[in-house]
Design a protein around this motif. Structure first.
Motif, mmCIF file in Angstrom:
data_model
loop_
_atom_site.group_PDB
_atom_site.id
_atom_site.type_symbol
_atom_site.label_atom_id
_atom_site.label_comp_id
_atom_site.label_asym_id
_atom_site.label_seq_id
_atom_site.Cartn_x
_atom_site.Cartn_y
_atom_site.Cartn_z
ATOM 1 N N THR A 191 1.819 3.629 3.599
ATOM 2 C CA THR A 191 0.451 3.265 3.963
ATOM 3 C C THR A 191 -0.127 4.159 5.052
ATOM 4 O O THR A 191 -1.333 4.421 5.097
ATOM 5 C CB THR A 191 0.379 1.789 4.407
ATOM 6 N N ASP A 246 0.838 -1.202 0.000
ATOM 7 C CA ASP A 246 0.000 0.000 0.000
ATOM 8 C C ASP A 246 0.877 1.258 0.000
ATOM 9 O O ASP A 246 0.697 2.176 0.800
ATOM 10 C CB ASP A 246 -0.929 0.002 1.217
ATOM 11 N N ARG A 265 -5.146 7.272 -4.452
ATOM 12 C CA ARG A 265 -4.807 6.141 -3.590
ATOM 13 C C ARG A 265 -6.057 5.358 -3.198
ATOM 14 O O ARG A 265 -6.037 4.117 -3.152
ATOM 15 C CB ARG A 265 -4.066 6.625 -2.341
ATOM 16 N N ARG A 324 -6.627 1.451 -3.957
ATOM 17 C CA ARG A 324 -6.895 0.497 -2.879
ATOM 18 C C ARG A 324 -8.126 -0.349 -3.182
ATOM 19 O O ARG A 324 -8.152 -1.543 -2.869
ATOM 20 C CB ARG A 324 -7.093 1.252 -1.559
#
Length: 297
Positions: A140, A129, A152, A156
């Motif tokens: 992350t 991540d 992002r 995800r």
């Protein structure tokens, strides 16, 4: 009785002469009106054609750049897959991988310089991540700002889903609309983001009091348009099937241009050509007034 007959004959003769003069004059007036209206239509068509041709050239350039971007992103991921995978162990407090992260940031920076459309390039490592941009690395637990946050979030949501090619989708950061690409293979995702306002600015073309207003109509009916142009048009009207309106009574025309490099919700730019009260419109109004005055006289 003879005088009455003479007067009647004179009236008939004058009536015939009047008709003989009036009919050709009316035909002449009708011919002049037809020529004027035809010239007005052709002048408008000429402006439409100029804006359409200019927009088509810009769209072709955008398409060319996007195809190149797609190819380069896919090539980089396939070529450096193993090296990119090693960076999954990188952490903010571990300087071991910092030189490699710096190299990728430089790579993304060079891509951004090479292509004028994207506002950023990124490399996203699904399992970690972690997103590496041209301006830095977002881990992350890092806070993302601007387009990086919705980008992002979108990445995800698609974590771990491979793509056979670069897919393009739309996102919004709360202020602006963007289109972003995503090519993903074995947990490695790479792509770029483009401000739609930048694309619309390129395709906004003015000529002789007419302007071409670019927009994208998504499949769900949502219209993506520059914030500066939103107040100029009827949004509900744009959702309809305009087709190609170029008749004299239709003062607007819509042209569509395929986006060959973008694969996503919509594959067409639309250009609405509408008058802004410039010199051509003023000349047309003046001609109409002159025709009406001539008929009245």
């Amino acid at each position: 009785m003879a005088d009455k007959r003479t007067v009647t004959k004179k009236y008939k003769t004058m009536g015939k002469l009047t008709l003989q003069v009036l009919i050709p004059v009316m035909i002449l007036f009708l011919g002049i009106i037809a020529v004027m209206f035809q010239s007005m239509l052709e002048a408008r068509q000429l402006v439409y054609r100029y804006i359409e041709d200019t927009a088509r050239l810009y769209v072709e350039q955008i398409n060319t750049d996007i195809v190149k971007i797609n190819y380069e992103v896919i090539t980089l991921v396939n070529k450096n897959e193993k090296n990119y995978s090693l960076l999954e162990e990188s952490r903010p407090d571990n300087s071991k991988y910092f030189p490699d992260l710096t190299d990728i940031m430089e790579q993304n920076r060079n891509l951004k310089i090479r292509y004028k459309e994207p506002c950023c390039f990124y490399l996203y490592l699904d399992r970690a991540d972690m997103m590496i941009l041209d301006s830095g690395t977002i881990f992350t637990d890092s806070q993302a700002e601007g387009v990086n946050e919705p980008l992002r979030t979108a990445l995800r949501e698609k974590n771990g889903i491979n793509t056979p090619y670069s897919e393009w989708s739309f996102i919004n950061d709360g202020k602006e609309d963007y289109v972003y690409s995503r090519y993903s293979k074995n947990g490695i995702t790479m792509g770029c983001a483009i401000r739609l306002n930048d694309l619309f600015s390129t395709l906004h073309i003015d000529s002789l009091g007419y302007e071409g207003i670019p927009y994208i109509l998504k499949e769900n009916g949502q219209i993506l348009i520059s914030s500066t142009d939103r107040e100029k048009v009827d949004m509900e009207e744009l959702k309809g099937e305009f087709g190609k309106k170029t008749g004299f009574l239709s003062r607007q025309a819509v042209y569509s241009f395929p986006i060959s490099g973008i694969i996503g919700d919509n594959r067409n730019f639309h250009i609405l050509i509408t008058p802004t009260g410039g010199i051509l419109e003023k000349i047309m109004r003046l001609q109409i007034i002159l025709v009406i005055l001539s008929i009245g006289m």
